[in-house]
Motif scaffolding. Structure first.
Motif, PDB file in Angstrom:
ATOM      1  N   VAL A  30      13.734   7.410  -2.980  1.00 43.76           N
ATOM      2  CA  VAL A  30      12.707   6.616  -2.325  1.00 43.76           C
ATOM      3  C   VAL A  30      11.419   6.806  -3.117  1.00 43.76           C
ATOM      4  N   ILE A  31      10.746   5.690  -3.398  1.00 46.99           N
ATOM      5  CA  ILE A  31       9.432   5.743  -4.035  1.00 46.99           C
ATOM      6  C   ILE A  31       8.430   5.164  -3.050  1.00 46.99           C
ATOM      7  N   ASN A  32       7.478   5.988  -2.652  1.00 47.45           N
ATOM      8  CA  ASN A  32       6.442   5.607  -1.705  1.00 47.45           C
ATOM      9  C   ASN A  32       5.222   5.141  -2.494  1.00 47.45           C
ATOM     10  N   ASN A  33       4.863   3.868  -2.330  1.00 48.57           N
ATOM     11  CA  ASN A  33       3.702   3.313  -3.029  1.00 48.57           C
ATOM     12  C   ASN A  33       2.478   3.168  -2.132  1.00 48.57           C
ATOM     13  N   ARG A  34       2.508   3.778  -0.949  1.00 46.16           N
ATOM     14  CA  ARG A  34       1.370   3.687  -0.030  1.00 46.16           C
ATOM     15  C   ARG A  34       0.443   4.881  -0.166  1.00 46.16           C
ATOM     16  N   PRO A  35      -0.857   4.624  -0.293  1.00 41.44           N
ATOM     17  CA  PRO A  35      -1.808   5.734  -0.209  1.00 41.44           C
ATOM     18  C   PRO A  35      -1.807   6.287   1.217  1.00 41.44           C
ATOM     19  N   ASP A  36      -2.015   7.582   1.358  1.00 42.95           N
ATOM     20  CA  ASP A  36      -2.147   8.163   2.689  1.00 42.95           C
ATOM     21  C   ASP A  36      -3.331   7.546   3.418  1.00 42.95           C
ATOM     22  N   ALA A  46       3.472  13.466   2.764  1.00 39.99           N
ATOM     23  CA  ALA A  46       4.135  14.764   2.943  1.00 39.99           C
ATOM     24  C   ALA A  46       5.249  14.674   3.981  1.00 39.99           C
ATOM     25  N   ASP A  47       5.011  13.936   5.078  1.00 39.66           N
ATOM     26  CA  ASP A  47       6.056  13.757   6.093  1.00 39.66           C
ATOM     27  C   ASP A  47       7.231  12.957   5.530  1.00 39.66           C
ATOM     28  N   MET A  48       6.928  11.938   4.742  1.00 37.64           N
ATOM     29  CA  MET A  48       7.990  11.123   4.152  1.00 37.64           C
ATOM     30  C   MET A  48       8.785  11.945   3.142  1.00 37.64           C
ATOM     31  N   GLU A  49       8.095  12.760   2.373  1.00 38.61           N
ATOM     32  CA  GLU A  49       8.793  13.604   1.403  1.00 38.61           C
ATOM     33  C   GLU A  49       9.720  14.587   2.097  1.00 38.61           C
ATOM     34  N   TYR A  59      12.494  11.897  -4.016  1.00 47.04           N
ATOM     35  CA  TYR A  59      11.286  11.281  -3.470  1.00 47.04           C
ATOM     36  C   TYR A  59      10.176  11.332  -4.502  1.00 47.04           C
ATOM     37  N   LEU A  60       9.507  10.205  -4.664  1.00 49.79           N
ATOM     38  CA  LEU A  60       8.317  10.135  -5.517  1.00 49.79           C
ATOM     39  C   LEU A  60       7.211   9.451  -4.740  1.00 49.79           C
ATOM     40  N   TRP A  61       6.006   9.943  -4.910  1.00 51.48           N
ATOM     41  CA  TRP A  61       4.842   9.305  -4.321  1.00 51.48           C
ATOM     42  C   TRP A  61       3.982   8.782  -5.448  1.00 51.48           C
ATOM     43  N   ILE A  62       3.913   7.464  -5.562  1.00 50.46           N
ATOM     44  CA  ILE A  62       3.086   6.805  -6.566  1.00 50.46           C
ATOM     45  C   ILE A  62       2.184   5.838  -5.799  1.00 50.46           C
ATOM     46  N   PRO A  63       1.087   6.339  -5.207  1.00 51.43           N
ATOM     47  CA  PRO A  63       0.250   5.494  -4.360  1.00 51.43           C
ATOM     48  C   PRO A  63      -0.461   4.412  -5.166  1.00 51.43           C
ATOM     49  N   ILE A  64      -0.436   3.204  -4.617  1.00 46.80           N
ATOM     50  CA  ILE A  64      -1.055   2.047  -5.273  1.00 46.80           C
ATOM     51  C   ILE A  64      -1.993   1.375  -4.283  1.00 46.80           C
ATOM     52  N   LEU A  88      11.807   1.185  -3.049  1.00 45.75           N
ATOM     53  CA  LEU A  88      10.364   1.330  -3.171  1.00 45.75           C
ATOM     54  C   LEU A  88       9.750   0.739  -1.912  1.00 45.75           C
ATOM     55  N   PHE A  89       8.697   1.369  -1.383  1.00 51.70           N
ATOM     56  CA  PHE A  89       8.060   0.770  -0.216  1.00 51.70           C
ATOM     57  C   PHE A  89       6.550   0.932  -0.254  1.00 51.70           C
ATOM     58  N   CYS A  90       5.899  -0.003   0.436  1.00 50.03           N
ATOM     59  CA  CYS A  90       4.468   0.028   0.694  1.00 50.03           C
ATOM     60  C   CYS A  90       4.276  -0.615   2.064  1.00 50.03           C
ATOM     61  N   ARG A  91       3.131  -1.171   2.343  1.00 49.73           N
ATOM     62  CA  ARG A  91       2.935  -1.770   3.669  1.00 49.73           C
ATOM     63  C   ARG A  91       3.843  -2.957   3.877  1.00 49.73           C
ATOM     64  N   SER A  92       3.892  -3.862   2.897  1.00 54.66           N
ATOM     65  CA  SER A  92       4.696  -5.082   3.031  1.00 54.66           C
ATOM     66  C   SER A  92       5.830  -5.186   2.009  1.00 54.66           C
ATOM     67  N   GLY A  93       5.766  -4.381   0.964  1.00 57.58           N
ATOM     68  CA  GLY A  93       6.713  -4.474  -0.143  1.00 57.58           C
ATOM     69  C   GLY A  93       6.141  -5.187  -1.355  1.00 57.58           C
ATOM     70  N   MET A  94       5.001  -5.836  -1.205  1.00 59.79           N
ATOM     71  CA  MET A  94       4.415  -6.624  -2.300  1.00 59.79           C
ATOM     72  C   MET A  94       3.947  -5.752  -3.467  1.00 59.79           C
ATOM     73  N   ARG A  95       3.200  -4.685  -3.198  1.00 60.10           N
ATOM     74  CA  ARG A  95       2.748  -3.811  -4.287  1.00 60.10           C
ATOM     75  C   ARG A  95       3.930  -3.171  -4.993  1.00 60.10           C
ATOM     76  N   SER A  96       4.940  -2.785  -4.204  1.00 64.72           N
ATOM     77  CA  SER A  96       6.137  -2.182  -4.792  1.00 64.72           C
ATOM     78  C   SER A  96       6.851  -3.171  -5.699  1.00 64.72           C
ATOM     79  N   SER A  97       6.981  -4.421  -5.258  1.00 63.10           N
ATOM     80  CA  SER A  97       7.652  -5.418  -6.099  1.00 63.10           C
ATOM     81  C   SER A  97       6.830  -5.709  -7.347  1.00 63.10           C
ATOM     82  N   ALA A  98       5.506  -5.702  -7.222  1.00 62.28           N
ATOM     83  CA  ALA A  98       4.653  -5.932  -8.395  1.00 62.28           C
ATOM     84  C   ALA A  98       4.789  -4.781  -9.399  1.00 62.28           C
ATOM     85  N   ALA A  99       4.827  -3.545  -8.917  1.00 61.21           N
ATOM     86  CA  ALA A  99       4.985  -2.398  -9.822  1.00 61.21           C
ATOM     87  C   ALA A  99       6.333  -2.471 -10.527  1.00 61.21           C
ATOM     88  N   TRP A 100       7.384  -2.826  -9.780  1.00 61.75           N
ATOM     89  CA  TRP A 100       8.711  -2.980 -10.383  1.00 61.75           C
ATOM     90  C   TRP A 100       8.688  -4.077 -11.458  1.00 61.75           C
TER      91      TRP A 100
END
Length: 130
Positions: A30-36, A46-49, A59-64, A88-100
């Motif tokens: 799982v790659i988390n692209n959401r800032p805390d 940290a909870d997601m990890e 698990y990777l945290w790459i906040p965008i 990969l996830f973020c609020r809607s998936g858009m930032r994650s899809s853009a990073a991919w």
């Protein structure tokens, strides 16, 4: 989850409780692209990890925030190089899809094919510079 490729999916915000189901379905990372603290009530990185590791997931945290930077896209691309099934996830998936998409284009993928894959998953990347 929405498929971007045979081994990469994107999703809106995941819950810690959902991660065991992802592992059972064959996801390995799982790659988390959401800032805390992006919005109230959002699980912390940290909870997601902790939940991911408990479920046996990498698990990777790459906040965008906003448009992914080249360094963020490169980090996503480096993580995906091994072909491990990844969400990969973020609020809607858009930032994650853009990073991919940026990572794929940096590796030489055809920009139109990348945009088409994202569009098939429900993400309009037509304005994303690839």
């Amino acid at each position: 989850m929405r498929a971007l490729s045979e081994t990469v999916w994107t999703s809106p915000q995941l819950s810690p409780e959902s991660l065991a189901g992802l592992a059972a379905a064959g996801i390995g990372r799982v790659i988390n692209n959401r800032p805390d603290q992006e919005e109230p009530g959002q699980p912390s990185a940290a909870d997601m990890e902790a939940a991911a590791l408990a479920a046996g997931l990498d698990y990777l945290w790459i906040p965008i925030s906003g448009m992914p930077s080249p360094a963020q896209a490169e980090a996503v691309g480096a993580a995906l190089e091994d072909g491990k099934p990844t969400v990969l996830f973020c609020r809607s998936g858009m930032r994650s899809s853009a990073a991919w998409a940026m990572a794929e284009a940096a590796r030489g993928a055809d920009a139109d094919a990348v945009r088409a894959a994202a569009a098939a998953a429900g993400y309009d990347l037509s304005r994303l510079p690839l």
